[in-house]
Design a protein around this motif. Structure first.
Motif, PDB file in Angstrom:
ATOM      1  N   SER A 180       2.176  -5.368 -61.966  1.00  0.00           N
ATOM      2  CA  SER A 180       2.591  -6.460 -62.841  1.00  0.00           C
ATOM      3  C   SER A 180       1.575  -7.589 -62.774  1.00  0.00           C
ATOM      4  O   SER A 180       0.747  -7.653 -61.858  1.00  0.00           O
TER       5      SER A 180
ATOM      6  N   ARG B 114       1.891 -11.665 -62.750  1.00  0.00           N
ATOM      7  CA  ARG B 114       2.947 -12.642 -62.550  1.00  0.00           C
ATOM      8  C   ARG B 114       2.407 -14.061 -62.695  1.00  0.00           C
ATOM      9  O   ARG B 114       1.295 -14.374 -62.276  1.00  0.00           O
TER      10      ARG B 114
ATOM     11  N   ASN C  23      -1.230 -17.877 -60.986  1.00  0.00           N
ATOM     12  CA  ASN C  23      -1.238 -16.608 -61.704  1.00  0.00           C
ATOM     13  C   ASN C  23      -1.832 -15.545 -60.786  1.00  0.00           C
ATOM     14  O   ASN C  23      -2.860 -15.771 -60.148  1.00  0.00           O
TER      15      ASN C  23
ATOM     16  N   LYS D 178      -1.317  -8.589 -53.536  1.00  0.00           N
ATOM     17  CA  LYS D 178      -1.421  -9.613 -54.577  1.00  0.00           C
ATOM     18  C   LYS D 178      -2.838 -10.173 -54.611  1.00  0.00           C
ATOM     19  O   LYS D 178      -3.438 -10.436 -53.574  1.00  0.00           O
TER      20      LYS D 178
ATOM     21  N   ARG E  39      -0.386  -8.815 -69.846  1.00  0.00           N
ATOM     22  CA  ARG E  39       0.804  -7.954 -69.760  1.00  0.00           C
ATOM     23  C   ARG E  39       0.859  -6.979 -70.930  1.00  0.00           C
ATOM     24  O   ARG E  39       1.232  -5.811 -70.757  1.00  0.00           O
TER      25      ARG E  39
END
Length: 224
Positions: free
Chosen positions: A103, A105, A110, A119, A182
């Motif tokens: 994903s 996010r 960001n 991450k 996205r």
């Protein structure tokens, strides 16, 4: 009727010629150029006109500050391609095939999250809470019933004088970029060419001179 001695190779699909979309912070670029000009001007002036140990301190400062300023202002960028997302942060670069992206996010920062749960922050796409608030106000005003009539100075025709916050996008710039990422993830996440492994490369061209400048500065301070 003749039979060919060999078969022609099957036609291959044309290679994608789409270029990566590059996202960077204009404010960071401007600030970086200005800071480099200032640091260079002061450092070179001290190198040329300084006395005693001043030129050595100026040299250490240049070796330390130029890579750091470059790393945090000019270097960060996000490259969105058809097969992978490349994130260039101050001290490392990360290449993530879309199939390995879980994903993207957006919160106070960001970040992109890999399937492994790791991450990676998107330094090149900073979050502006001020822009979000302005966009939220515009969205709220756009959603009000009867907005076009309004209650302006001249009987409310056209919403009064001036558009104020009525005009403009109803999403902050950084949020719109995340939306685009996205969308690309949804479109390309399962593509065969978008599979692979995540690769991380440390920016030794930034780290090495920064460490060298810091060591030289510490030595000068210790022997002063």
């Amino acid at each position: 009727m003749t039979t060919p001695d060999h078969q022609s190779p099957a036609p291959q699909p044309p290679a994608s010629t789409a270029r990566d979309l590059i996202y960077r912070s204009p404010l960071a670029l401007v600030a970086g150029v200005l800071l480099l000009v200032l640091v260079g001007w002061l450092g070179i002036d001290a190198l040329i006109g300084g006395h005693g140990r001043t030129p050595w301190f100026a040299l250490a400062g240049l070796i330390l500050l130029v890579p750091l300023v470059t790393a945090f202002t000019l270097r960060p960028a996000v490259f969105s391609g058809e097969d992978r997302l490349r994130v260039r942060n101050p001290f490392r670069s990360v290449s993530l095939p879309w199939g390995e992206v879980a994903s993207v996010r957006s919160g106070y920062t960001n970040e992109v999250i890999a399937n492994s749960g790791t991450k990676y922050q998107l330094w090149a796409i900073p979050v502006s809470l001020r822009d979000r608030k302005k966009a939220a106000r515009r969205q709220s005003k756009a959603d009000r019933p009867g907005r076009s009539g309004g209650f302006g100075l001249f009987g409310g025709i056209g919403g009064g004088l001036g558009g104020g916050d009525h005009d403009g996008p109803t999403r902050a710039e950084s949020d719109r970029i995340v939306d685009d990422l996205r969308t690309t993830l949804e479109r390309r996440g399962k593509a065969r060419s978008a599979q692979g492994e995540v690769s991380v490369r440390w920016a030794y061209e930034v780290i090495a001179p920064t460490i060298a400048g810091a060591i030289l500065l510490l030595v000068l301070l210790a022997t002063g």
